[in-house]
Scaffold this active site. Structure first.
Site, PDB file in Angstrom:
ATOM      1  N   SER A   1       0.824  -1.213   0.000  1.00  0.00           N
ATOM      2  CA  SER A   1       0.000   0.000   0.000  1.00  0.00           C
ATOM      3  C   SER A   1       0.858   1.263   0.000  1.00  0.00           C
ATOM      4  O   SER A   1       1.999   1.262   0.449  1.00  0.00           O
ATOM      5  CB  SER A   1      -0.914   0.030   1.225  1.00  0.00           C
ATOM      6  OG  SER A   1      -1.686  -1.137   1.298  1.00  0.00           O
TER       7      SER A   1
HETATM    8  N1  SAH Z   1      -1.041  -4.746   3.885  1.00  0.00           N
HETATM    9  C1  SAH Z   1      -0.262  -5.076   2.710  1.00  0.00           C
HETATM   10  C2  SAH Z   1      -1.002  -4.714   1.443  1.00  0.00           C
HETATM   11  C3  SAH Z   1      -1.222  -5.925   0.673  1.00  0.00           C
HETATM   12  S1  SAH Z   1      -2.275  -5.844  -0.742  1.00  0.00           S
HETATM   13  C4  SAH Z   1       1.114  -4.465   2.771  1.00  0.00           C
HETATM   14  O1  SAH Z   1       1.373  -3.668   3.674  1.00  0.00           O
HETATM   15  O2  SAH Z   1       1.958  -4.793   1.938  1.00  0.00           O
HETATM   16  C5  SAH Z   1      -3.589  -6.892  -0.208  1.00  0.00           C
HETATM   17  C6  SAH Z   1      -3.220  -8.303   0.157  1.00  0.00           C
HETATM   18  O3  SAH Z   1      -4.434  -8.944   0.530  1.00  0.00           O
HETATM   19  C7  SAH Z   1      -2.631  -9.148  -0.975  1.00  0.00           C
HETATM   20  O4  SAH Z   1      -1.407  -9.676  -0.579  1.00  0.00           O
HETATM   21  C8  SAH Z   1      -3.678 -10.244  -1.197  1.00  0.00           C
HETATM   22  O5  SAH Z   1      -3.125 -11.499  -1.527  1.00  0.00           O
HETATM   23  C9  SAH Z   1      -4.340 -10.296   0.170  1.00  0.00           C
HETATM   24  N2  SAH Z   1      -5.682 -10.883   0.161  1.00  0.00           N
HETATM   25  C10 SAH Z   1      -6.667 -10.751  -0.764  1.00  0.00           C
HETATM   26  N3  SAH Z   1      -7.746 -11.461  -0.399  1.00  0.00           N
HETATM   27  C11 SAH Z   1      -7.452 -12.057   0.790  1.00  0.00           C
HETATM   28  C12 SAH Z   1      -8.163 -12.930   1.678  1.00  0.00           C
HETATM   29  N4  SAH Z   1      -9.408 -13.342   1.434  1.00  0.00           N
HETATM   30  N5  SAH Z   1      -7.537 -13.334   2.803  1.00  0.00           N
HETATM   31  C13 SAH Z   1      -6.278 -12.949   3.096  1.00  0.00           C
HETATM   32  N6  SAH Z   1      -5.547 -12.129   2.292  1.00  0.00           N
HETATM   33  C14 SAH Z   1      -6.134 -11.685   1.155  1.00  0.00           C
END
Ligand code: SAH
Length: 210
Positions: free
Chosen positions: A60
């Site tokens: 993010s």
């Molecule tokens: N908080 C993260 C941002 C990641 S982007 C950071 O600081 O880097 C969102 C993430 O959510 C992705 O890695 C994706 O794989 C995950 N995601 C999407 N759907 C999900 C679910 N149902 N359960 C767990 N993770 C999920």
């Protein structure tokens, strides 16, 4: 390119954008975001932008990490926090320096393994990670003071609301097609209060794990 001056420039930018919590700004200043991205992108790690982390996912934007973290801290107690969507682990690492216990769930195993290594490298031992579908939350460790969802569902999963403590807040982008509204839902004695914070853009919350 990953120098103190580059990092300080990011802090000035976040502060200009309305991030007023000194604690949040200090943690972002001191967290090496460049280790959360591929080496080839390290030179852009302190830009205020989302960056690719593989598997079609992104780390993010620092502004949104700061905004969600500040919101979480200023809205009430936050000893135990659950994050859905570990991704690179950056948001979890920021949280780990501000609250007592962080639990974070990621559906892509390869991303989770890398995040686990980074937590070890940064000696952040108060973060527990789990490879699972985050829709179900993490019941054994609930209820949580706050739940932060970093991928966008079309609707807030009921199962997550059920794991909020009384007074607990769930912060999540809600909507489809990369255009969502950041919502904060507070659990009260009577039920749930919902507040819309601002327009945001996140990758979608997907079903299942892989
Ligand atoms: N908080 C993260 C941002 C990641 S982007 C950071 O600081 O880097 C969102 C993430 O959510 C992705 O890695 C994706 O794989 C995950 N995601 C999407 N759907 C999900 C679910 N149902 N359960 C767990 N993770 C999920």
């Amino acid at each position: 390119m990953t120098s103190q001056r580059t990092r300080e420039r990011l802090i000035t930018r976040l502060s200009d954008a309305g991030i007023s919590s000194r604690a949040v700004l200090d943690v972002i200043l001191n967290t090496p975001r460049h280790i959360f991205v591929d080496e080839a992108l390290a030179s852009r790690a302190y830009d205020d932008t989302a960056l690719p982390i593989g598997f079609g996912q992104t780390i993010s934007q620092p502004y949104i990490v700061a905004r969600m973290t500040q919101l979480l801290l200023e809205s009430g107690p936050a000893n135990k926090v659950l994050e859905i969507g570990t991704g690179s682990g950056y948001q979890a690492a920021v949280l780990a320096q501000l609250v007592e216990h962080v639990f974070s769930i990621e559906r892509i195993g390869a991303l989770l393994n890398r995040a686990r290594q980074r937590m070890r490298e940064l000696k952040l031992y108060n973060v527990r990670l789990k490879h699972y579908d985050g829709h179900m939350g993490w019941k054994e460790h609930g209820p949580f003071d706050a739940i932060i969802v970093t991928a966008a569902p079309a609707e807030i999963p009921e199962g997550l609301l059920a794991q909020l403590a009384e007074g607990g807040r769930l912060i999540a982008p809600v909507g489809v097609n990369g255009k969502q509204q950041l919502n904060m839902v507070t659990r009260t004695l009577a039920g749930f209060d919902r507040e819309v914070i601002e327009e945001v853009s996140f990758v979608p919350l997907l079903p299942g794990s892989r």
